[in-house]
Design a protein around this motif. Sequence first.
Motif, PDB file in Angstrom:
ATOM      1  N   GLY A 723       1.061  -1.078  -0.159  1.00 49.82           N
ATOM      2  CA  GLY A 723       0.384  -0.167  -0.467  1.00 49.82           C
ATOM      3  C   GLY A 723       1.169   1.302  -0.068  1.00 49.82           C
ATOM      4  N   SER A 724       0.140   2.456   0.053  1.00 52.36           N
ATOM      5  CA  SER A 724       1.023   3.652   0.149  1.00 52.36           C
ATOM      6  C   SER A 724       0.807   3.870   1.962  1.00 52.36           C
ATOM      7  N   VAL A 725       1.043   5.292   2.079  1.00 53.39           N
ATOM      8  CA  VAL A 725       1.391   6.530   2.679  1.00 53.39           C
ATOM      9  C   VAL A 725       0.789   7.755   2.357  1.00 53.39           C
ATOM     10  N   ASP A 726       0.728   8.728   2.878  1.00 54.39           N
ATOM     11  CA  ASP A 726       0.499  10.158   2.537  1.00 54.39           C
ATOM     12  C   ASP A 726       2.016  10.756   3.108  1.00 54.39           C
ATOM     13  N   PRO A 727       2.326  10.779   1.969  1.00 53.31           N
ATOM     14  CA  PRO A 727       3.855  11.611   2.807  1.00 53.31           C
ATOM     15  C   PRO A 727       3.142  13.052   3.111  1.00 53.31           C
ATOM     16  N   ASP A 728       2.545  13.894   3.261  1.00 53.85           N
ATOM     17  CA  ASP A 728       2.219  15.369   3.819  1.00 53.85           C
ATOM     18  C   ASP A 728       1.855  14.844   5.481  1.00 53.85           C
ATOM     19  N   LEU A 729       1.293  13.305   5.671  1.00 52.98           N
ATOM     20  CA  LEU A 729       0.840  12.948   7.300  1.00 52.98           C
ATOM     21  C   LEU A 729       2.336  13.704   8.183  1.00 52.98           C
ATOM     22  N   ALA A 740       6.983  15.384   8.610  1.00 50.13           N
ATOM     23  CA  ALA A 740       5.933  15.456   7.436  1.00 50.13           C
ATOM     24  C   ALA A 740       6.437  13.794   7.135  1.00 50.13           C
ATOM     25  N   LEU A 741       5.711  12.588   7.342  1.00 48.89           N
ATOM     26  CA  LEU A 741       6.209  10.962   6.940  1.00 48.89           C
ATOM     27  C   LEU A 741       7.160  11.291   5.727  1.00 48.89           C
ATOM     28  N   GLY A 742       6.954  11.668   4.422  1.00 46.62           N
ATOM     29  CA  GLY A 742       7.514  11.825   3.664  1.00 46.62           C
ATOM     30  C   GLY A 742       8.954  12.253   3.728  1.00 46.62           C
ATOM     31  N   GLU A 743       9.480  13.194   4.539  1.00 49.90           N
ATOM     32  CA  GLU A 743      10.455  14.396   5.386  1.00 49.90           C
ATOM     33  C   GLU A 743      11.118  12.994   5.826  1.00 49.90           C
ATOM     34  N   LEU A 744      10.603  12.244   6.577  1.00 52.88           N
ATOM     35  CA  LEU A 744      11.796  11.157   7.520  1.00 52.88           C
ATOM     36  C   LEU A 744      11.287  10.568   6.155  1.00 52.88           C
ATOM     37  N   ALA A 745      10.934   9.842   5.909  1.00 54.43           N
ATOM     38  CA  ALA A 745      11.083   8.526   4.676  1.00 54.43           C
ATOM     39  C   ALA A 745      11.891   8.865   3.710  1.00 54.43           C
ATOM     40  N   GLU A 746      12.158   9.933   3.048  1.00 55.42           N
ATOM     41  CA  GLU A 746      13.138   9.986   2.263  1.00 55.42           C
ATOM     42  C   GLU A 746      14.383  10.410   1.995  1.00 55.42           C
ATOM     43  N   ARG A 747      15.317   9.772   3.103  1.00 56.13           N
ATOM     44  CA  ARG A 747      17.018   9.748   3.635  1.00 56.13           C
ATOM     45  C   ARG A 747      17.050   7.578   2.917  1.00 56.13           C
ATOM     46  N   SER A 782      14.715   6.297  10.107  1.00 58.99           N
ATOM     47  CA  SER A 782      14.444   7.133  10.935  1.00 58.99           C
ATOM     48  C   SER A 782      13.374   6.585  12.075  1.00 58.99           C
ATOM     49  N   ILE A 783      13.039   6.187  12.902  1.00 53.83           N
ATOM     50  CA  ILE A 783      12.239   5.113  13.719  1.00 53.83           C
ATOM     51  C   ILE A 783      11.429   5.689  14.147  1.00 53.83           C
ATOM     52  N   CYS A 784      10.307   6.342  13.795  1.00 55.71           N
ATOM     53  CA  CYS A 784       8.915   6.387  14.527  1.00 55.71           C
ATOM     54  C   CYS A 784       8.147   6.119  15.708  1.00 55.71           C
ATOM     55  N   LEU A 785       7.880   5.668  16.961  1.00 54.17           N
ATOM     56  CA  LEU A 785       7.561   4.803  17.856  1.00 54.17           C
ATOM     57  C   LEU A 785       6.647   6.090  18.004  1.00 54.17           C
ATOM     58  N   VAL A 786       4.294   5.713  17.518  1.00 57.07           N
ATOM     59  CA  VAL A 786       3.757   6.310  17.758  1.00 57.07           C
ATOM     60  C   VAL A 786       2.869   5.886  19.061  1.00 57.07           C
ATOM     61  N   PHE A 838       5.201  -0.971  11.068  1.00 52.53           N
ATOM     62  CA  PHE A 838       5.335  -0.580   8.911  1.00 52.53           C
ATOM     63  C   PHE A 838       6.579  -0.360   8.583  1.00 52.53           C
ATOM     64  N   VAL A 839       7.549  -0.695   7.232  1.00 51.07           N
ATOM     65  CA  VAL A 839       8.204  -0.443   6.849  1.00 51.07           C
ATOM     66  C   VAL A 839       7.872   0.398   5.858  1.00 51.07           C
ATOM     67  N   VAL A 840       8.395   1.495   5.807  1.00 49.61           N
ATOM     68  CA  VAL A 840       7.841   2.885   4.089  1.00 49.61           C
ATOM     69  C   VAL A 840       9.206   2.855   3.633  1.00 49.61           C
ATOM     70  N   ASP A 841       9.084   2.589   2.361  1.00 57.77           N
ATOM     71  CA  ASP A 841      10.384   3.565   1.379  1.00 57.77           C
ATOM     72  C   ASP A 841      10.051   4.548   1.209  1.00 57.77           C
ATOM     73  N   ARG A 842      11.117   4.819   0.638  1.00 58.90           N
ATOM     74  CA  ARG A 842      11.685   6.827   0.322  1.00 58.90           C
ATOM     75  C   ARG A 842      10.564   6.855  -0.405  1.00 58.90           C
ATOM     76  N   GLU A 843      10.026   5.817  -0.963  1.00 59.98           N
ATOM     77  CA  GLU A 843       8.932   6.823  -2.339  1.00 59.98           C
ATOM     78  C   GLU A 843       7.836   5.922  -1.460  1.00 59.98           C
ATOM     79  N   CYS A 844       7.437   6.666  -0.225  1.00 63.66           N
ATOM     80  CA  CYS A 844       5.845   6.171   1.052  1.00 63.66           C
ATOM     81  C   CYS A 844       5.295   4.691   0.445  1.00 63.66           C
ATOM     82  N   ARG A 845       5.636   4.452   0.039  1.00 61.40           N
ATOM     83  CA  ARG A 845       5.392   2.912  -0.376  1.00 61.40           C
ATOM     84  C   ARG A 845       5.479   1.838   0.951  1.00 61.40           C
TER      85      ARG A 845
END
Length: 876
Positions: A723-729, A740-747, A782-786, A838-845
């Motif tokens: 699936g995919s997630v909203d990078p602006d979350l 934002a999620l996209g910022e955390l995942a981009e690297r 990044s590791i984000c524990l919510v 969840f593991v999210v790749d750099r494209e927020c998938r």
Amino acid sequence: MTNVFSLDSTAITRIEEKMRFKRGVAQAREKELFDIFEKPMSEEEAWALKFLYAYMPLNDLADYEGCLFLNHVRTTLEIREDVRWGRRVPDHEFLHFVLPYRVNNENIEDSRGWFFGQLVDRVKNLSMEQAILEINHWCHEKATYVGCDPRTVSPLTMVRNTLGRCGEQSTLLVAALRSLCIPARQCYTPRWAHCDSNHAWVEAWADGKWYFLGACEPEPRLNEGWFRGPAKRAMLVNTRVAANYPGPEELTLAHPWYSEINLLSPYAPSKKITIRVKDEKGNPVPGATVIFQVYNYADFSPIATIPADERGEAFLTAGLGDLLIHSVSGNFWGTKKISVKDADVFDIQLSDKLPQNGISVFDMVPPQELADATEDAITEAEKQENNRRIQEGASIRKKYEASFVDTLQAEELAKKLSLPASRVRDILEKARGNSHEIAAFLQEYTPRYGEWTLRLLESLNVKDLTDTFGLTLADHLIQSAVFKEMFDEETFMRYVLCPRVHFEMIRPYRKFFLEIFTDSEQRSFRDDPVKLVGWLSEHFEIVEDLNYYQGMATPIGSFRLQKGDRLSRDILFVALARSLGIPARLEPSERSPQFRFGESWNDVVFLQQGDPERTDLSDNKEIGSIRFIANAAADNDLEYFRNFSLARFENGQYKTLQFTAGKKDFYEESLVVKTGSYRLTTGTRLPDGTARVQFATFTVLPDRTTEIIPALTKESVQAPVLGSVDPDLSFSFFNGKRSALGELAERRGLLMAWIDPDREPTKHLIRELRELSKEYDDWGGSICLVVEDDKVTAAFQPNAYEGLPAETDFAKDVSSKGLQSVLTGIQSELQYNLPLVFVVDRECRIRYLSAGYKLGIGKEALQVVRQLDEESVWAR
């Protein structure tokens, strides 16, 4: 004859016979144990006391006195009259699940009246079902989960220290429930089949029906709990009763002194299977031992051991997964892997041939994962009220924990005593509710004994610091100090000063032992420790099969009773030797007693005639070695009880060597072991819980080194797009940041998890992240524990989570809006069970997800992020 407790003539005769037998076994403690029967007591009191004595384990006859058991009986019978439902509890449930003073292998204290006083006003106007829920809220106010060693502390220690593993949480809840005359029992899945470890919870009886609940983990209703889904994959759920239990549940073991009850059917799909044991000619083997095993922690652990009947058949109701069946009768043995769902009857053939060297590879498939749905869903109002109570309970517990010795007080004490502040702080932090006791011990004895007071404390297990008191510590410090100049510091601290031998309760015993022997005898034992072995051989009788937990008697109890199981005898030897200034231990891999004489460790051999033999490991011709050789094409990260274990074939069975879990240095030097046939077990967990297992059997010869290449193949990791997630979350972190999620995942991508910090499944995930901290730091993402806002309790402090990967941050999720956004992007149905990882790749998938309890999530997620890193390299 009597009508008390609805005992029939058969039960009365059995109790009387067992009572006479126990009295004969414990005649060395006749006065301490049995004089209480001379006291005036009612018929009900007398039969309750006889019932307890009849089924009492030998360890308890060694360690406790009759007045403790009489007080327990009288308090319990008084409570039965005091509570509204007391006489509604049938005698059968009362005798087996209210009256017993013991739940697990905990230290016994006269605590039933104290628990009653704490709880009676909270439940006096409630129904039995409501009372069970309320008592569990009280237990949550007192304690929460932490992983720790297998020794079970007492319920009062749990209350004092607020932390314990699931076996201790459930022991606390059972003790609390029984104190209100609510029948209760501790339930175990002995080992999970779909992941490592096990779990314990509680069943409680109310108005004719048994219910389950997670101990110290309150839910709005009974028959709820995070473990309900995993329990659908259990191969066995059982409980142990100190009695010849008459049912109605199925027995997995009808032992003369205790029973094991099979409770699986309400939890998981199951079926009854028959194992037919035959010899090489196809004839039945009556009385053969049949051991049902599952793969767990890279080993095969027994979940049930059942003797074959006169037709050579053994029966078990088990979950619909795979089992390894091992059967033994004398020198004859056999092993067979079965899939429970494939048949109703399985044959196993025994042979007296030694294992053949070679390789075998197979999968152990657990029961399939099933949807965890409830017909009568909990309402939102019920959830909110339960969450409010959980928050309230955590606040109560946190307020009490504030009374422990704090960092400033520890540092002031260290300064006053001229001790290293970091070490004193560490000890007092681990001591928790016992920290003031430990601080007082340091303050009283450091001026005379200097840093040895601290060294003594550091020699103990963490749990020992929570329930060992000053008088006990003083006995071990004072009596051992006279020997400290005889040895190097390491030998003295670990093998003379330290009172911890195995998992027995630590008690003061050195002064007692030193007064037993004359100065001349003590010198004689030190000059030749074999004489001490001989003395113990003559004065101690081995009595097996009277304990359902081995080696739990204290050394002084074993000494006074002059009887015990072999492990209790071995513990007693080590304690005696250390008391007399002889370095001693249980050997790390075999757990057999040894003493150090000169520069070598010597095996202790007890002979019935009292004529011991000395076995010096340096000269023993029955010793060889094993050397592990790394395989360049395989994963060489050897870790004991994670991906491999080692067992020696002995008396028709494989006996696993007990190296410390997590030990990794196996390539550095050869293992010195006894000669014989060995089995190396290696295994890899697949995402669905299947274990890919390899057995390598080989022979260790005298004075030879056997080289072994462990087969730890690297499994290819599947990382499909789920699936995919909203990078602006956007995430709002507890430290004030917002990203934002996209910022955390981009690297490097992102590992994110929704957690419930107060529940056991999340605590396992946190532990795994700590253990893999270096590996995650090497990855660098990044590791984000919510944490959702209704899960943020007073006990949750992000800054207290030390040792996590460097890029870990805790975020808030108000009203679960962030999680709802993520779930909308998933292309398959997902049950809402925390932790959600969840593991999210750099494209927020989304490339990996895990829902609910499972050990090994941290490693699985690490494999995925590493693979995504490789994909990114190739893409660039």
